[in-house]
Design an enzyme around this catalytic site. Structure first.
Site, PDB file in Angstrom:
ATOM      1  CB  SER A 143      34.733  39.872  47.324  1.00 45.08           C
ATOM      2  OG  SER A 143      34.156  40.279  48.666  1.00 45.08           O
ATOM      3  CE  LYS A 170      36.464  36.120  45.296  1.00 42.55           C
ATOM      4  NZ  LYS A 170      35.796  35.721  44.165  1.00 42.55           N
TER       5      LYS A 170
END
Length: 247
Positions: A143, A170
């Site tokens: 992301s 992430k």
């Protein structure tokens, strides 16, 4: 056994959203799709839809938070092939978007179990099958929220999304991918975000209640790009559908 000349891919979280769309697009290329799904019922429905569209698909019950489930997935895939060309670690969890002051270790751990430990579990378990392929590739679906450059940019919407678990998980996934790429040069390890960082947009999926500006097909453009890179392609890069993303 699958045809020795046919490309195979395992996609975690493949029963819906980005995972399902990536499976559909790669299935259209004639690839063998191993469709990983934590929910076996939903996975069978998704696999049936892909098969109806002409894809060669095998539904694989796969909960990335369970060592036992991952071991079973390897066993099932081995019944169909002696190698795996591509692994797409797509399964992800958003967490409850708890403000940092209220976040507990338990909340963060639950997100890490899917977003960080999950890709490690699956990658480690499937390494022997990946190493048996001529040109193995691993795609990590991350992301823009995992980028320090993005999160510290006040113009980016994610900079105002105050939480700990998702964005840090992430960021950890990004680092893990780079370290795999450095240590295992015979396998292409790359990261993608299903958005357009420069345009401050993201793909509409269940995870964001379909509030994204991009279609699920647009969101999978970079996933498909990394899954189909050539043997002379890059490893250890972070991209979206527009190009490179800053770490």
């Amino acid at each position: 056994m699958t045809n020795a000349e046919q490309t195979s891919v395992l996609i975690t979280g493949g029963n819906k959203g980005l995972g399902f769309e990536a499976a559909r697009r790669l299935g259209e290329r004639g690839w063998t799709i191993f469709l990983g799904s934590r929910d076996e019922g939903r996975g069978r429905v998704a696999a049936g839809a892909l098969a109806d569209g002409g894809a060669n698909v095998v539904m694989v019950p796969l909960d990335v938070t369970s060592d036992e489930s991952v071991t079973g997935a390897v066993r099932l895939v081995r019944e169909h092939t002696d190698r795996l060309d591509v692994l797409i670690n797509n399964a992800g969890a958003p967490g409850k978007i708890v403000p940092p002051a209220d976040a507990t270790a338990q909340e963060v751990h639950s997100v890490y179990d899917t977003n960080v430990y999950g890709p490690i579990r699956v990658t480690h378990a499937f390494l022997p099958l990946l190493r048996a392929a001529d040109h193995p590739r691993v795609v990590m679906v991350s992301s823009g929220g995992g980028s320090f450059a993005v999160v510290t940019d006040p113009e980016q919407p994610v900079s105002k999304m105050h939480e700990l678990a998702y964005s840090s998980s992430k960021a950890a996934l990004n680092m893990i991918t780079v370290r795999y790429a450095q240590a295992l040069p015979e396998i292409k390890f790359n990261v993608t975000t299903p958005g357009e960082v420069a345009k401050h947009t993201f793909a509409a999926t269940d995870m964001n209640n379909h509030t994204g500006q991009l279609t699920v097909t647009e969101g999978t453009d970079s996933i498909v790009e990394l899954a189909t890179i050539g043997a002379d392609g890059p490893s250890g890069i972070f991209i979206d559908r527009l190009g490179p993303v800053a770490w």
